[in-house]
Design an enzyme around this catalytic site. Structure first.
Site: not given
Length: 281
Positions: A151, A159, A164, A168, A194
């Site tokens: 994780d 973010n 975002h 990505d 994630e």
């Protein structure tokens, strides 16, 4: 009919030896059959062959040849017939091509259905299927199967800080780092958000932790807008232990429920103990 088939007038065709009309790749087989006919080993034969036209074109023909012999069995002559099957061969080739294209399209659809569109890794549904398959394989072989749950630490902050789109990009970089840190036999997928999951066949706890540590270190060295780290939880499924504990076939839920939950508990420990670390259970 023969003149139309071979694209030559009668005089030109009569001046040609039959073998000179046959494609070189088919001539050897045809000649062998003729020798067998002449020796009396066979009475007739039939084969598909290609024939050459003066314009450089090819035609496909179904050649049927029979030997005519005297009452004493001596060979008198051959009777041959060639049926033009070029259209049939073209149709078969076209159908084969269409079949190949359809198979490729189906393969592409299967890939799309099983892959996470952002990272290209297996998606959650495909991971569930692979978990069940790998547990069944490990149980049959009697070998360990390691579950490693990763994780990203503080990914929401990343973010929020960079947007975002950059988030990505970071996820794709992490996915690539996971692939480079693992072995060809390992299964890698994006479990959600994630979170990433590794399935390590025939891997004990020591080696699983080593792979997890190597992956953690490699992610920390990625060139991103801001450093990102991962926490990891490791659990190893042992078929003999699971069977003894009654966990190999849970009474409720799929077979991967218990080892996956244990890996998740180990991941929670890593988060609770400071993040950017590997814990095993």
């Amino acid at each position: 009919a023969a003149c139309r088939l071979f694209g030559q007038d009668e005089a030109a065709l009569l001046a040609r030896h039959f073998q000179s009309l046959t494609h070189p790749d088919d001539l050897k087989v045809q000649s062998c059959h003729v020798i067998e006919l002449a020796s009396g080993e066979i009475d007739d034969f039939q084969m598909e062959a290609r024939y050459l036209r003066p314009d450089g074109g090819l035609i496909w023909g179904l050649l049927s040849v029979a030997a005519v012999r005297s009452e004493a069995g001596a060979l008198r002559y051959f009777v041959a017939q060639i049926q033009d099957i070029s259209n049939q061969k073209s149709l078969i080739a076209e159908l084969s091509q269409r079949k190949l294209e359809l198979e490729q399209a189906n393969d592409s659809l299967t890939q799309l259905a099983s892959r996470d569109p952002l990272t290209g890794l297996l998606n959650r549904r495909a991971l569930r299927e692979r978990m069940a398959q790998e547990i069944a394989a490990a149980t049959e072989r009697g070998t360990p199967l390691a579950f490693v749950m990763f994780d990203l630490d503080h990914f929401k902050d990343y973010n929020d800080a960079f947007g975002h789109l950059q988030g990505d990009i970071a996820l794709r970089e992490v996915a690539q780092s996971l692939k480079q840190s693992t072995r060809a036999v390992d299964i890698i997928g994006r479990f959600g958000g994630e979170e990433f999951l590794l399935l390590l066949p025939e891997t004990d706890a020591v080696e699983a932790v080593q792979i997890a540590e190597r992956t953690r270190a490699n992610v920390a060295e990625l060139s991103l807008l801001h450093p990102l780290t991962v926490s990891a939880g490791v659990h190893v499924f042992h078929p003999e232990v699971a069977a003894a504990d009654g966990a190999a076939l849970p009474s409720e839920g799929p077979a991967e429920t218990v080892p996956l939950a244990q890996a998740d508990i180990a991941l929670y420990r890593a988060k609770h103990r400071g993040r950017n670390r590997v814990e095993s259970i």
